[in-house]
Design an enzyme around this catalytic site. Structure first.
Site, mmCIF file in Angstrom:
data_model
loop_
_atom_site.group_PDB
_atom_site.id
_atom_site.type_symbol
_atom_site.label_atom_id
_atom_site.label_comp_id
_atom_site.label_asym_id
_atom_site.label_seq_id
_atom_site.Cartn_x
_atom_site.Cartn_y
_atom_site.Cartn_z
ATOM 1 N N VAL A 99 -6.892 -1.912 -8.725
ATOM 2 C CA VAL A 99 -7.563 -0.985 -9.651
ATOM 3 C C VAL A 99 -7.029 -1.270 -11.054
ATOM 4 O O VAL A 99 -5.822 -1.430 -11.249
ATOM 5 C CB VAL A 99 -7.300 0.479 -9.249
ATOM 6 C CG1 VAL A 99 -7.912 1.438 -10.257
ATOM 7 C CG2 VAL A 99 -7.848 0.747 -7.860
ATOM 8 N N GLN A 104 -3.863 -5.018 -3.237
ATOM 9 C CA GLN A 104 -3.924 -6.452 -3.526
ATOM 10 C C GLN A 104 -3.083 -6.834 -4.746
ATOM 11 O O GLN A 104 -2.673 -7.970 -4.889
ATOM 12 C CB GLN A 104 -5.403 -6.852 -3.737
ATOM 13 C CG GLN A 104 -5.642 -8.266 -4.228
ATOM 14 C CD GLN A 104 -5.191 -9.312 -3.214
ATOM 15 O OE1 GLN A 104 -5.171 -9.068 -2.015
ATOM 16 N NE2 GLN A 104 -4.826 -10.490 -3.711
ATOM 17 N N HIS A 134 -2.876 3.848 -6.595
ATOM 18 C CA HIS A 134 -2.443 4.535 -5.382
ATOM 19 C C HIS A 134 -3.578 5.411 -4.839
ATOM 20 O O HIS A 134 -3.782 5.498 -3.631
ATOM 21 C CB HIS A 134 -1.244 5.444 -5.682
ATOM 22 C CG HIS A 134 -0.029 4.740 -6.199
ATOM 23 N ND1 HIS A 134 0.388 4.857 -7.503
ATOM 24 C CD2 HIS A 134 0.868 3.918 -5.603
ATOM 25 C CE1 HIS A 134 1.500 4.154 -7.682
ATOM 26 N NE2 HIS A 134 1.802 3.561 -6.556
ATOM 27 N N ASP A 150 -0.142 -6.348 -5.299
ATOM 28 C CA ASP A 150 1.119 -6.914 -4.809
ATOM 29 C C ASP A 150 0.791 -7.914 -3.698
ATOM 30 O O ASP A 150 1.089 -7.686 -2.519
ATOM 31 C CB ASP A 150 2.030 -5.788 -4.327
ATOM 32 C CG ASP A 150 2.412 -4.852 -5.463
ATOM 33 O OD1 ASP A 150 3.433 -5.090 -6.109
ATOM 34 O OD2 ASP A 150 1.642 -3.903 -5.739
ATOM 35 N N SER A 210 2.874 1.560 -12.094
ATOM 36 C CA SER A 210 3.819 2.592 -12.550
ATOM 37 C C SER A 210 4.646 2.057 -13.705
ATOM 38 O O SER A 210 5.097 2.810 -14.563
ATOM 39 C CB SER A 210 4.735 3.019 -11.402
ATOM 40 O OG SER A 210 3.963 3.395 -10.280
ATOM 41 N N ARG A 211 4.857 0.740 -13.746
ATOM 42 C CA ARG A 211 5.694 0.145 -14.796
ATOM 43 C C ARG A 211 4.962 0.033 -16.139
ATOM 44 O O ARG A 211 5.608 -0.257 -17.146
ATOM 45 C CB ARG A 211 6.207 -1.225 -14.349
ATOM 46 C CG ARG A 211 7.221 -1.127 -13.211
ATOM 47 C CD ARG A 211 7.943 -2.429 -12.936
ATOM 48 N NE ARG A 211 9.111 -2.241 -12.087
ATOM 49 C CZ ARG A 211 9.152 -2.386 -10.764
ATOM 50 N NH1 ARG A 211 8.060 -2.749 -10.115
ATOM 51 N NH2 ARG A 211 10.260 -2.184 -10.078
HETATM 52 P P1 AMP Z 1 4.246 1.106 -5.518
HETATM 53 O O1 AMP Z 1 4.313 2.593 -5.657
HETATM 54 O O2 AMP Z 1 4.237 0.362 -6.805
HETATM 55 O O3 AMP Z 1 5.261 0.583 -4.516
HETATM 56 O O4 AMP Z 1 2.830 0.799 -4.871
HETATM 57 C C1 AMP Z 1 2.428 1.418 -3.658
HETATM 58 C C2 AMP Z 1 1.172 0.756 -3.173
HETATM 59 O O5 AMP Z 1 0.143 0.908 -4.151
HETATM 60 C C3 AMP Z 1 1.356 -0.755 -2.957
HETATM 61 O O6 AMP Z 1 0.668 -1.134 -1.769
HETATM 62 C C4 AMP Z 1 0.708 -1.337 -4.166
HETATM 63 O O7 AMP Z 1 0.186 -2.638 -3.952
HETATM 64 C C5 AMP Z 1 -0.408 -0.349 -4.428
HETATM 65 N N1 AMP Z 1 -0.867 -0.447 -5.812
HETATM 66 C C6 AMP Z 1 -0.092 -0.383 -6.937
HETATM 67 N N2 AMP Z 1 -0.843 -0.588 -8.036
HETATM 68 C C7 AMP Z 1 -2.107 -0.813 -7.605
HETATM 69 C C8 AMP Z 1 -3.345 -1.090 -8.262
HETATM 70 N N3 AMP Z 1 -3.439 -1.197 -9.580
HETATM 71 N N4 AMP Z 1 -4.441 -1.262 -7.494
HETATM 72 C C9 AMP Z 1 -4.370 -1.151 -6.146
HETATM 73 N N5 AMP Z 1 -3.242 -0.885 -5.461
HETATM 74 C C10 AMP Z 1 -2.128 -0.718 -6.187
#
Ligand code: AMP
Length: 287
Positions: free
Chosen positions: A183, A155, A37, A157, A193-194
Site C-alpha cells: 500500500v 509484499q 497494516h 517486506d 511506520s519508519r
Molecule cells: P511491521 O509492523 O512493519 O512489522 O509490518 C507488519 C506487516 O505489515 C508486515 O507483514 C509488513 O510487510 C506489512 N506492511 C508494512 N507496510 C506495508 C505496506 N505499505 N503495504 C502492505 N503491507 C505492509
C-alpha cells in the site's frame, strides 16, 4: 475486541474459536499501524471467522545500532484501529512474556534459534546481521501462540515473505501464507511506520525509491531485459537524490533471492536506501 497480554489466554481464546468452527487469521505487526497494516487486517477480517492482530516490537530482530528504543509506539491508536476493523483479539505481550528470562537471569532471552539459511543472508540480511533470525524466531512463536489457519504479510517486506514461506514449508507449519500488495501514499511512497522519522525534505527525497522502481518497470515494459542496465538506471536515480545512501539495489529470483542477469516476469527488483534517519525498503515484481 479482547486485548490479551498473555500467551496462555491467547491460545485459550483461539482454541475456543476453533472449537466453534471459526477459521483463524493472524496479522503479525510491530504496531504504529497504517493503511498498509489495515489492508492485511481487512483481508483477515473478510476471509476468517476469527481475526487476530499481534502487536509486538520484537527486540531480537533489531541490531545493537538500530532503532529499537525509538521505534514508534502508538498503542491506543493501534487498538482503536483494530476495534474499528472488528478484530476479535489483539495479542499485545511484554518482552518478558515473549522471552521469559532463564531462572536466575535478569533479562529476557531465548536459547532457540530459527535460522532460514541462504534466504536470510543477501539483501537486507547483509546489512542487518541476525535480523531474519529474529523475524523467523518471533513469527514461529506467534504461530504457536495464535494457532492460525492463515497468516497475512505485506509484499513490501518481500525478503521477509520469502523467509517465512520457506520456514513454513521446512517446518511444516499448518498455516497458509497470504501476501498482500504494497500500500502506497498517493505519490507512490510505500507506507511504513519508519516514514514517521522523515522530515519534509527527506519525505520528498524518499520518493526516489518509487521513482527508481517505476522507471525500471517502464524499461522492462519497453523490452529491456539486461538487469545491469536497469540496475544502473535505478542507481542513477537514487544516487542523484540528495541525502540518500544506497544499501543495495538488486534484481533477484523471488523465491531463492539469487541475483539474475536477465529480467523476466516474476523477477523481484528490491532496494534499501537510507534517507536521513530512516532506512527505507521497497520492491516490485516485474509483470
Ligand atoms: P511491521 O509492523 O512493519 O512489522 O509490518 C507488519 C506487516 O505489515 C508486515 O507483514 C509488513 O510487510 C506489512 N506492511 C508494512 N507496510 C506495508 C505496506 N505499505 N503495504 C502492505 N503491507 C505492509
Amino acid at each position: 475486541m479482547q486485548i490479551v497480554p498473555t500467551v496462555a489466554a491467547t491460545q485459550h481464546a483461539v482454541r475456543a474459536a476453533r472449537a466453534a468452527g471459526r477459521t483463524v487469521g493472524v496479522v503479525p505487526t510491530m504496531g504504529a499501524l497504517h493503511a498498509g497494516h489495515e489492508s492485511l487486517i481487512r483481508a483477515a477480517r473478510a476471509e476468517c471467522g476469527f481475526a487476530v492482530v499481534t502487536l509486538f516490537v520484537n527486540p531480537t530482530q533489531f541490531g545493537p545500532a538500530e532503532d529499537l528504543s525509538k521505534y514508534p509506539r502508538t498503542f491506543e491508536a493501534d487498538a482503536d484501529l483494530c476495534r474499528r476493523h472488528n478484530v476479535d483479539l489483539l495479542f499485545a505481550p511484554t518482552v518478558e512474556e515473549m522471552y521469559p528470562p532463564l531462572p536466575g537471569a535478569a533479562s529476557a532471552s531465548s536459547l532457540t534459534r530459527v535460522e532460514v539459511e541462504r534466504l536470510s543472508e543477501p539483501l537486507c540480511g547483509a546489512f542487518r546481521p541476525g535480523h531474519f533470525r529474529g523475524v523467523a524466531g518471533v513469527v514461529a512463536k506467534l504461530f504457536n501462540i495464535t494457532l492460525p489457519d492463515v497468516a497475512y504479510f505485506g509484499q513490501k517486506d518481500a525478503q521477509q515473505c520469502a523467509v517465512i514461506r520457506r520456514m513454513v514449508a521446512d517446518l511444516n507449519f499448518p498455516v497458509t501464507i497470504r501476501v498482500m500488495p504494497t500500500v502506497r501514499e498517493p505519490d507512490g511512497l510505500a507506507m511504513s511506520s519508519r516514514n514517521k522519522y522523515l522530515g519534509p525534505q527527506e519525505r520528498q527525497n524518499a520518493l526516489c525509491l518509487y521513482r527508481a522502481l517505476s522507471r525500471a518497470r517502464e524499461m522492462f515494459r519497453q523490452g529491456q531485459r539486461r538487469a545491469d542496465d536497469v540496475l544502473a538506471e535505478m542507481n542513477r536515480i537514487v544516487s542523484g537524490t540528495p541525502g540518500t545512501k544506497i544499501d543495495y539495489i538488486a534484481a533477484v529470483h523471488p523465491q531463492t533471492l539469487e541475483p539474475v542477469t536477465s529480467l523476466a516476469e516474476g523477477t523481484l527488483l528490491a532496494l534499501a536506501v537510507r534517507v536521513g534517519p530512516a532506512r527505507l525498503i521497497d520492491n516490485l515484481v516485474l509483470e
